[in-house]
Design a protein around this motif. Sequence first.
Motif, PDB file in Angstrom:
ATOM      1  N   LEU A 156     -77.301 -10.268   0.307  1.00 39.16           N
ATOM      2  CA  LEU A 156     -76.518 -10.782  -0.815  1.00 39.16           C
ATOM      3  C   LEU A 156     -75.098 -11.130  -0.387  1.00 39.16           C
ATOM      4  N   TYR A 157     -74.565 -10.399   0.570  1.00 36.00           N
ATOM      5  CA  TYR A 157     -73.248 -10.764   1.111  1.00 36.00           C
ATOM      6  C   TYR A 157     -73.342 -12.025   1.953  1.00 36.00           C
ATOM      7  N   SER A 158     -74.322 -12.077   2.856  1.00 38.42           N
ATOM      8  CA  SER A 158     -74.404 -13.208   3.780  1.00 38.42           C
ATOM      9  C   SER A 158     -74.722 -14.512   3.059  1.00 38.42           C
ATOM     10  N   ARG A 159     -75.456 -14.450   1.936  1.00 38.72           N
ATOM     11  CA  ARG A 159     -75.779 -15.658   1.181  1.00 38.72           C
ATOM     12  C   ARG A 159     -74.682 -16.068   0.204  1.00 38.72           C
ATOM     13  N   GLY A 160     -73.606 -15.293   0.112  1.00 37.26           N
ATOM     14  CA  GLY A 160     -72.520 -15.642  -0.789  1.00 37.26           C
ATOM     15  C   GLY A 160     -72.726 -15.203  -2.221  1.00 37.26           C
ATOM     16  N   VAL A 161     -73.798 -14.445  -2.498  1.00 41.74           N
ATOM     17  CA  VAL A 161     -74.078 -14.024  -3.868  1.00 41.74           C
ATOM     18  C   VAL A 161     -72.990 -13.077  -4.368  1.00 41.74           C
ATOM     19  N   VAL A 162     -72.558 -12.144  -3.522  1.00 42.56           N
ATOM     20  CA  VAL A 162     -71.530 -11.194  -3.953  1.00 42.56           C
ATOM     21  C   VAL A 162     -70.209 -11.907  -4.191  1.00 42.56           C
ATOM     22  N   ALA A 163     -69.851 -12.845  -3.332  1.00 43.70           N
ATOM     23  CA  ALA A 163     -68.623 -13.609  -3.533  1.00 43.70           C
ATOM     24  C   ALA A 163     -68.663 -14.345  -4.867  1.00 43.70           C
ATOM     25  N   ASP A 164     -69.811 -14.903  -5.215  1.00 49.83           N
ATOM     26  CA  ASP A 164     -69.957 -15.615  -6.486  1.00 49.83           C
ATOM     27  C   ASP A 164     -69.831 -14.653  -7.667  1.00 49.83           C
ATOM     28  N   VAL A 165     -70.395 -13.443  -7.523  1.00 48.77           N
ATOM     29  CA  VAL A 165     -70.263 -12.432  -8.577  1.00 48.77           C
ATOM     30  C   VAL A 165     -68.795 -12.094  -8.800  1.00 48.77           C
ATOM     31  N   VAL A 166     -68.044 -11.901  -7.723  1.00 50.25           N
ATOM     32  CA  VAL A 166     -66.630 -11.552  -7.855  1.00 50.25           C
ATOM     33  C   VAL A 166     -65.867 -12.676  -8.552  1.00 50.25           C
ATOM     34  N   GLU A 167     -66.159 -13.905  -8.177  1.00 50.81           N
ATOM     35  CA  GLU A 167     -65.493 -15.036  -8.832  1.00 50.81           C
ATOM     36  C   GLU A 167     -65.783 -15.047 -10.333  1.00 50.81           C
ATOM     37  N   THR A 221     -86.907  -1.579   5.120  1.00 47.91           N
ATOM     38  CA  THR A 221     -86.566  -2.972   4.859  1.00 47.91           C
ATOM     39  C   THR A 221     -85.616  -3.455   5.937  1.00 47.91           C
ATOM     40  N   VAL A 222     -86.003  -4.493   6.655  1.00 47.71           N
ATOM     41  CA  VAL A 222     -85.186  -5.029   7.741  1.00 47.71           C
ATOM     42  C   VAL A 222     -84.663  -6.387   7.342  1.00 47.71           C
ATOM     43  N   ASP A 223     -83.337  -6.512   7.282  1.00 45.91           N
ATOM     44  CA  ASP A 223     -82.702  -7.801   7.048  1.00 45.91           C
ATOM     45  C   ASP A 223     -81.869  -8.103   8.274  1.00 45.91           C
ATOM     46  N   ASP A 224     -82.349  -9.027   9.088  1.00 45.16           N
ATOM     47  CA  ASP A 224     -81.678  -9.314  10.349  1.00 45.16           C
ATOM     48  C   ASP A 224     -80.851 -10.577  10.265  1.00 45.16           C
ATOM     49  N   THR A 225     -80.342 -10.885   9.053  1.00 46.19           N
ATOM     50  CA  THR A 225     -79.523 -12.071   8.880  1.00 46.19           C
ATOM     51  C   THR A 225     -78.268 -11.955   9.719  1.00 46.19           C
ATOM     52  N   PRO A 226     -77.938 -12.963  10.538  1.00 42.69           N
ATOM     53  CA  PRO A 226     -76.729 -12.865  11.350  1.00 42.69           C
ATOM     54  C   PRO A 226     -75.496 -12.762  10.476  1.00 42.69           C
ATOM     55  N   GLU A 227     -74.505 -12.043  10.982  1.00 37.23           N
ATOM     56  CA  GLU A 227     -73.258 -11.914  10.243  1.00 37.23           C
ATOM     57  C   GLU A 227     -72.444 -13.183  10.364  1.00 37.23           C
ATOM     58  N   ALA A 228     -71.770 -13.549   9.283  1.00 38.40           N
ATOM     59  CA  ALA A 228     -70.789 -14.609   9.359  1.00 38.40           C
ATOM     60  C   ALA A 228     -69.538 -14.065   9.999  1.00 38.40           C
ATOM     61  N   PRO A 229     -68.772 -14.890  10.726  1.00 37.05           N
ATOM     62  CA  PRO A 229     -67.517 -14.411  11.295  1.00 37.05           C
ATOM     63  C   PRO A 229     -66.605 -13.891  10.204  1.00 37.05           C
ATOM     64  N   LEU A 252     -63.437  -3.341 -10.800  1.00 38.78           N
ATOM     65  CA  LEU A 252     -64.642  -3.862 -10.161  1.00 38.78           C
ATOM     66  C   LEU A 252     -65.094  -2.899  -9.067  1.00 38.78           C
ATOM     67  N   VAL A 253     -66.416  -2.608  -9.018  1.00 36.47           N
ATOM     68  CA  VAL A 253     -66.988  -1.753  -7.973  1.00 36.47           C
ATOM     69  C   VAL A 253     -68.160  -2.505  -7.345  1.00 36.47           C
ATOM     70  N   LEU A 254     -68.137  -2.644  -6.019  1.00 36.85           N
ATOM     71  CA  LEU A 254     -69.139  -3.431  -5.302  1.00 36.85           C
ATOM     72  C   LEU A 254     -69.929  -2.560  -4.327  1.00 36.85           C
ATOM     73  N   ASP A 255     -71.231  -2.590  -4.453  1.00 38.01           N
ATOM     74  CA  ASP A 255     -72.134  -1.931  -3.514  1.00 38.01           C
ATOM     75  C   ASP A 255     -72.056  -2.637  -2.159  1.00 38.01           C
ATOM     76  N   ALA A 256     -71.843  -1.877  -1.099  1.00 41.20           N
ATOM     77  CA  ALA A 256     -71.823  -2.439   0.255  1.00 41.20           C
ATOM     78  C   ALA A 256     -72.841  -1.743   1.147  1.00 41.20           C
ATOM     79  N   SER A 257     -73.881  -1.133   0.548  1.00 44.98           N
ATOM     80  CA  SER A 257     -74.888  -0.430   1.340  1.00 44.98           C
ATOM     81  C   SER A 257     -75.707  -1.417   2.171  1.00 44.98           C
ATOM     82  N   GLY A 258     -76.468  -0.878   3.102  1.00 43.94           N
ATOM     83  CA  GLY A 258     -77.176  -1.722   4.050  1.00 43.94           C
ATOM     84  C   GLY A 258     -78.105  -2.737   3.418  1.00 43.94           C
ATOM     85  N   SER A 259     -78.750  -2.366   2.304  1.00 44.49           N
ATOM     86  CA  SER A 259     -79.702  -3.283   1.665  1.00 44.49           C
ATOM     87  C   SER A 259     -79.018  -4.455   0.977  1.00 44.49           C
TER      88      SER A 259
END
Length: 473
Positions: free
Chosen positions: A273-284, A174-182, A262-269
């Motif tokens: 979800l990080y780049s789209r803000g989904v994880v940030a919304d989960v934490v909130e 699975t290739v996710d080539d979404t650019p990283e946010a600063p 709270l425990v957050l998965d940060a694996s490559g896949s």
Amino acid sequence: MTATSMSKGANLPVDSPAVRVELSWRQGPGVPDIDASALLLTAAGRVRDDGDFVFYNQPRHASDAVTHTGKQSAAGITTDSLEVDLRRLGDAVERVALCASADGGTFGQAPGLVLRLLDAGTRAELARFDIESGTETALIGGELYLRGGRWKFRAVGQGYASGLAGLATDFGITVDDTPEAPASTPAPAPASTRPAPAPAPDHVDVAPVPPSGPAPVPTPLPDRGEEQLPVDLRKRLTLRKEQVAVSLRKHGAVGVTARVILVLDASGSMAALYSRGVVADVVERMAAVAAQLDDDGEMQAWTFATQAVRLPDLRIGELPQWLRLHVRGGEVGLFRRSRKRGLEPSQIDMRTVGIQNEEQKAIAQVRAYVRENPAAAPTLVLFFSDGGVYRNNEIERQLREAVEEPVFWQFVGLGRSNYGVLERFDTLPGRRVDNVGFFAVDDISTLPDQDLYDRLLSEFPTWITAARHAGIL
């Protein structure tokens, strides 16, 4: 076995139980950097999951069968190496593709490119394949394959113009080539994509708690720095706290308090979800659980991939800053090279966390923290993962041992994936109490808050009752 110089397409038997694969080239101006890698393939010619790709960002397979051992340079020659223990590959793997990628140029710019196969123990050379290439930026140099119960090696020399990502995609990676946010830019929370939750009551009644139960907690709880939050965030938090209280009342847990972790998965896949803000919304959304349940309104937090690392505690009044600093995946995408970037004080270098799924390491660290920091209230662990679980035996052992500890483990799956033993825990016998809950959602950003809290808190109160009867609490 004596060394054999091979032409493209030739093959030979491999009698060594473990081999070393060396890819070498001559250094010089304009020569690209080259990286060796390996794909573990089934009979269908596909990987089982992204963990079957061994390369510079994921240098060791979970089975320890394949290891990327790294580069060495001497006398103007650079060599990148892999080691393959054929005995550890397991029954499902019938082929190991020995690959390479060029960074900053093509293979045609790398003179003297050669792939050597050696006995891993004696370092005796078994085979040598001089690779001819042109404009390709990735290639399969050779392959180890099982034929009639015996391992063999074939010289392949197949090039790819689409780079390492294109090669890996052909085999099921699975290739996710979404650019990283600063690093300094907080990921936006996709609240507008989620259906509006059902209106919460202006006030939630808290029923009296029997003398044997925990002390009642007023609803809503007092602010703990919440007045420092931006107005829109403060309003969302207040509404969500009330919705958490409603869910607790539905499940007979009025007045319950708990330490929330709270425990957050940060694996490559998880990158998308990080780049789209989904994880940030989960934490909130989880901050509201802590604000309602925890007597100090704080959450301890961990992130994990190949390694598990504790993050700074999340204090409600510092939520925007915490999201900006600590809700981060790996510092690179799956196929991008590590680039060191400046870290602000308290930030974790996410490159050290890695990209592979090792849930059991995070579980072990949380258990150790609870043992070393006892609390009067039980502990509720909110554990988020997008699957790819493969350390089933280690995870089961950790959670079985944790049965006698004052902790309830609520796992949430972020999408349709392989959750292994987590999906089966409710049916596993031999535990005095059921200390694990699990549910998965296709897209958590579309799940209304009230539905999320109902599912998140449905089993916790039942565990509290059972744990009290068993003398665990």
